[in-house]
Each structure stands twice: as structure tokens, then as C-alpha cells.
Design a protein around this motif. Structure first.
Motif, PDB file in Angstrom:
ATOM      1  N   ASN A  87      40.381  -3.431 -35.424  1.00 45.48           N
ATOM      2  CA  ASN A  87      39.267  -4.371 -35.407  1.00 45.48           C
ATOM      3  C   ASN A  87      39.645  -5.665 -36.101  1.00 45.48           C
ATOM      4  N   TYR A  91      32.328  -9.528 -25.152  1.00 46.64           N
ATOM      5  CA  TYR A  91      32.034  -9.792 -23.744  1.00 46.64           C
ATOM      6  C   TYR A  91      31.052 -10.945 -23.575  1.00 46.64           C
ATOM      7  N   ILE A 113      37.295  -1.630 -16.740  1.00 45.52           N
ATOM      8  CA  ILE A 113      36.770  -2.718 -15.914  1.00 45.52           C
ATOM      9  C   ILE A 113      37.197  -4.050 -16.521  1.00 45.52           C
ATOM     10  N   ARG A 141      30.675   6.676 -15.298  1.00 44.49           N
ATOM     11  CA  ARG A 141      30.909   7.687 -16.332  1.00 44.49           C
ATOM     12  C   ARG A 141      29.652   8.387 -16.795  1.00 44.49           C
ATOM     13  N   ARG A 161      28.360   0.285 -26.152  1.00 45.97           N
ATOM     14  CA  ARG A 161      27.891   1.582 -26.685  1.00 45.97           C
ATOM     15  C   ARG A 161      26.360   1.637 -26.727  1.00 45.97           C
ATOM     16  N   ALA A 169      33.930  -1.826 -29.331  1.00 45.93           N
ATOM     17  CA  ALA A 169      33.456  -1.493 -27.983  1.00 45.93           C
ATOM     18  C   ALA A 169      33.986  -2.403 -26.883  1.00 45.93           C
ATOM     19  N   LEU A 170      35.259  -2.785 -26.989  1.00 44.05           N
ATOM     20  CA  LEU A 170      35.864  -3.620 -25.947  1.00 44.05           C
ATOM     21  C   LEU A 170      36.940  -2.862 -25.175  1.00 44.05           C
ATOM     22  N   LYS A 183      39.426  -1.025 -26.389  1.00 41.41           N
ATOM     23  CA  LYS A 183      40.757  -0.989 -27.013  1.00 41.41           C
ATOM     24  C   LYS A 183      41.290   0.455 -27.037  1.00 41.41           C
ATOM     25  N   SER A 184      40.443   1.356 -27.542  1.00 46.85           N
ATOM     26  CA  SER A 184      40.890   2.757 -27.610  1.00 46.85           C
ATOM     27  C   SER A 184      41.118   3.318 -26.214  1.00 46.85           C
ATOM     28  N   LEU A 185      40.280   2.886 -25.284  1.00 44.46           N
ATOM     29  CA  LEU A 185      40.415   3.372 -23.911  1.00 44.46           C
ATOM     30  C   LEU A 185      41.796   3.021 -23.343  1.00 44.46           C
TER      31      LEU A 185
HETATM   32  N1  LIG Z   1      35.987  -2.889 -19.924  1.00 45.88           N
HETATM   33  C1  LIG Z   1      35.567  -1.623 -20.057  1.00 45.88           C
HETATM   34  N2  LIG Z   1      35.796  -0.721 -19.066  1.00 45.88           N
HETATM   35  C2  LIG Z   1      35.384   0.560 -19.190  1.00 45.88           C
HETATM   36  N3  LIG Z   1      34.732   1.034 -20.262  1.00 45.88           N
HETATM   37  C3  LIG Z   1      34.462   0.174 -21.269  1.00 45.88           C
HETATM   38  C4  LIG Z   1      34.865  -1.186 -21.210  1.00 45.88           C
HETATM   39  N4  LIG Z   1      34.466  -1.791 -22.347  1.00 45.88           N
HETATM   40  C5  LIG Z   1      33.858  -0.866 -23.075  1.00 45.88           C
HETATM   41  N5  LIG Z   1      33.842   0.326 -22.444  1.00 45.88           N
HETATM   42  C6  LIG Z   1      33.228   1.565 -22.921  1.00 45.88           C
HETATM   43  O1  LIG Z   1      32.712   1.306 -24.220  1.00 45.88           O
HETATM   44  C7  LIG Z   1      32.958   2.401 -25.089  1.00 45.88           C
HETATM   45  C8  LIG Z   1      33.764   1.950 -26.269  1.00 45.88           C
HETATM   46  O2  LIG Z   1      35.097   1.716 -25.866  1.00 45.88           O
HETATM   47  P1  LIG Z   1      36.315   1.913 -26.865  1.00 45.88           P
HETATM   48  O3  LIG Z   1      36.054   3.094 -27.709  1.00 45.88           O
HETATM   49  O4  LIG Z   1      37.572   1.882 -26.095  1.00 45.88           O
HETATM   50  O5  LIG Z   1      36.138   0.593 -27.733  1.00 45.88           O
HETATM   51  P2  LIG Z   1      37.038   0.001 -28.898  1.00 45.88           P
HETATM   52  O6  LIG Z   1      37.376  -1.382 -28.487  1.00 45.88           O
HETATM   53  O7  LIG Z   1      38.138   0.930 -29.215  1.00 45.88           O
HETATM   54  O8  LIG Z   1      35.991  -0.072 -30.074  1.00 45.88           O
HETATM   55  P3  LIG Z   1      36.219   0.126 -31.672  1.00 45.88           P
HETATM   56  O9  LIG Z   1      36.844  -1.166 -32.146  1.00 45.88           O
HETATM   57  O10 LIG Z   1      34.836   0.312 -32.186  1.00 45.88           O
HETATM   58  O11 LIG Z   1      37.084   1.306 -31.865  1.00 45.88           O
HETATM   59  C9  LIG Z   1      33.659   3.461 -24.281  1.00 45.88           C
HETATM   60  O12 LIG Z   1      32.708   4.391 -23.822  1.00 45.88           O
HETATM   61  C10 LIG Z   1      34.235   2.683 -23.116  1.00 45.88           C
HETATM   62  O13 LIG Z   1      34.278   3.467 -21.980  1.00 45.88           O
END
Ligand SMILES: Nc1ncnc2c1ncn2[C@@H]1O[C@H](COP(=O)(O)OP(=O)(O)OP(=O)(O)O)[C@@H](O)[C@H]1O
Ligand SMILES: [Mg+2]
Length: 304
Positions: free
Chosen positions: A218, A239, A100, A255, A278, A128-129, A131-133
């Protein structure tokens, strides 16, 4: 059989092929050798894909059963049949459908995937932004053409060996800041499209298909200037209130299977206390048992 089980079996076959089973693993390999949970192996055994060669109180030795080997061989020939598609561009249109917002990141990554020559991208920012997604989505679309690595875990096989063996087009590296020095040195060379010479064995790798790297981290402070210089760095910031509400509503409804009303209630109630998605996901998972307010109170009390 689950697709993920097929992947496990393929990994196990690769492990067995790389070893002298008769010499090294007469009594079979154990979960420690293949780094899979005992419970996973025991499930694969129950399903008939593994054979138990030896069992004592402290060691359970397995090897792939005939059925397991057949499945892997079958999947490989199927893969060969479909390999002609691997030169086609990665379908970039619907690539990030589950993410999103983050429109800038989407545009940048799509362009990088379609560009004729590589531009490497590093997504950096707080937890939780998504990035991994982003990396997951690219992996899903690129299939065999991509390799996913986690920086903190790349040391086992070594980046050089992984890349020279599988010759990926895209290297996805999560937790780049945790990658060890040897792998980082290899990466620096690979990112320049260069020839990689491994002094020890005198082997070298020519990267035919130009490697693209998409990484996440990070912190940037842990990365050397020369590594940072090789990336287009996209900083994601935490955010805003508005973004948080939109993302939480979307994630919980799509989800976590919550109704839009409850998703909305959770987003509203968390606003002002946290902007970590999260947290919202945890609340969503406990809300059916505890109710939204109680779940939030219990979870947000837990100190970090
Ligand atoms: N913009 C977004 N759209 C969809 N899901 C999101 C979004 N932002 C966060 N999430 C959800 O938040 C959770 C954390 O996302 P993710 O693991 O990709 O974060 P990250 O940026 O890799 O965090 P970290 O730095 O801790 O590894 C996932 O469940 C993800 O689906
Ligand atoms: Mg992550």
C-alpha cells in the motif's frame, strides 16, 4: 478430496519431517504448532487423514495418519513426474483473464515474466485495486515455480530458509511494507541475484535460477531507498468513476453471480459514495436479503 486439502497435508508432512516426532511430539502436534485452525484439523481428522494421538480439555494432539502419508507420497511422485515442465516459460497469454482493465500492469508483468533476465516489479497504491489478485494469478500460472508470501507473516520460517529450500523462480510478496528487517535484508541480496551468505550457520545459497520478485504494497514510504531502487515500481491510482463502474459491473457479474442488471444498479448507486470495490462486493452479498438500497445504506453508515 479438495486440492487445497492436499496442500495442507503436504505442509503437515513437511512439518513432521522437519521435527523429531518421537521426541518433540510424543502426544502429537496441536493446531498452534502447525498454525491451522482447530476446525480444519478436525475436518481432516474426520476424513481419516489425521490420527488423534492425545486428547485433553486443553490439548488435542494429531499426527498424519497412514492414509494422509500415503496421499502425500503419491502426490509427490506425481509431481516429480511432471517436473520436467518447470523450465518452460510461464504461460503468460491468458494470465490475467479475471482482472478487468489495468492493461499497463498486465503488459509490464507479462514482459517481466518472459524476459530472459529478471526485472522485479512492485505494485503500489491504495486498497482494493487488484494488486493481490495480480500476485494470485501469477502464482496460479507458475505453480510450484512460485512462492507466495505475505510480508506480515514471513518471519515464521524466514525468507532465507524458504527460498533456499524451495528454490523458486518467482517470489510473490504481498504486503511488502510489513516484512521484517531480517527478511528484507535477505531479499535485498536475493534481488541482486547474489549469493546469500547466512552468517549464523555459515550456509550459503546460490540462486541458480534467477529469481524474479513481484511484490505489492500500500505504502511506499515504509520502504528503504535501496529496496525501492531494486524494483520497477508501478503506482496504481484509485479508480476513476468510469473505471469503478466497469470493474464493479464485471466483478459482481462474474464472481458474485449477480445479473448484469443488479450489478449495474449497485455500481450506479455506489458511485459518488465510494470507489472501493470491496464495498460493492459487500453490498452484492447482502442485497439478496436487504435489497440494494437498504444494503448500501446500512453498510455505508458503518464508519471506518
Ligand atoms: N480490476 C479488477 N478486476 C477484478 N477484480 C478487481 C479489480 N479491482 C478490484 N477487484 C476486486 O476487489 C477486491 C480486492 O482486490 P485485491 O485484494 O486484489 O486488492 P489489493 O489491491 O490487493 O488491496 P489491498 O491493498 O487492500 O491489499 C477483490 O475481490 C478483487 O477481485
Ligand atoms: Mg492486497
Amino acid at each position: 478430496m479438495k486440492e487445497s486439502d492436499m496442500e495442507l497435508l503436504a505442509e503437515l508432512a513437511k512439518f513432521e519431517n522437519s521435527r523429531d516426532m518421537e521426541k518433540e511430539f510424543k502426544i502429537g502436534w496441536s493446531w498452534r504448532h502447525v498454525r491451522l485452525w482447530p476446525a480444519t484439523l478436525s475436518r481432516l481428522f474426520k476424513d481419516g487423514y489425521l490420527e488423534m494421538v492425545f486428547r485433553s480439555n486443553s490439548y488435542t494432539g494429531y499426527r498424519l495418519s497412514e492414509l494422509g502419508q500415503k496421499l502425500v507420497a503419491g502426490a509427490e511422485s506425481e509431481e516429480e513426474a511432471t517436473q520436467s515442465t518447470s523450465d518452460e516459460p510461464i504461460p503468460a497469454d491468458d494470465l490475467f483473464g479475471d482482472i478487468i482493465g489495468h492493461d499497463d500492469v498486465k503488459d509490464l508483468l507479462r514482459a517481466c515474466l518472459l524476459a530472459e533476465k529478471p526485472v522485479h516489479v512492485l505494485l503500489a497504491g491504495p486498497p482494493a485495486l487488484a494488486k493481490s489478485l495480480f500476485l494470485w494469478d501469477i502464482e496460479r500460472a507458475a505453480g510450484e515455480r512460485a512462492i507466495w508470501l505475505v510480508g506480515s507473516a514471513t518471519s515464521k520460517a524466514g525468507l532465507w530458509d524458504i527460498v533456499s529450500e524451495r528454490e523458486p523462480q518467482i517470489l510473490l510478496i504481498d504486503e511488502l511494507d510489513k516484512m521484517n528487517a531480517a527478511d528484507t535484508a535477505a531479499l535485498l541480496s536475493m534481488m541482486e541475484g547474489g549469493r546469500l551468505v547466512r552468517a549464523k550457520r555459515g550456509r550459503e545459497l546460490n540462486l541458480h535460477n534467477q529469481l524474479r520478485v513481484v511484490a505489492a504494497s500500500n505504502r511506499l514510504s515504509m520502504l528503504s531507498p535501496e529496496l525501492k531502487s531494486r524494483f520497477a515500481i508501478k503506482m496504481l491510482s484509485a479508480y476513476s468513476r468510469e473505471d469503478f463502474l466497469t470493474v464493479v459491473r464485471g466483478v459482481l457479474a462474474s464472481r458474485e453471480d449477480l445479473s448484469p442488471e443488479i450489478a449495474d444498479e449497485i455500481a450506479q448507486q455506489l458511485d459518488g459514495r465510494t470507489h472501493d470495490v470491496r464495498d460493492a462486493i459487500r453490498v452484492a452479498r447482502l442485497a439478496p436479503q436487504l435489497g440494494v438500497s437498504r444494503a448500501i445504506n446500512l453498510l455505508m453508515e458503518v464508519s471506518r
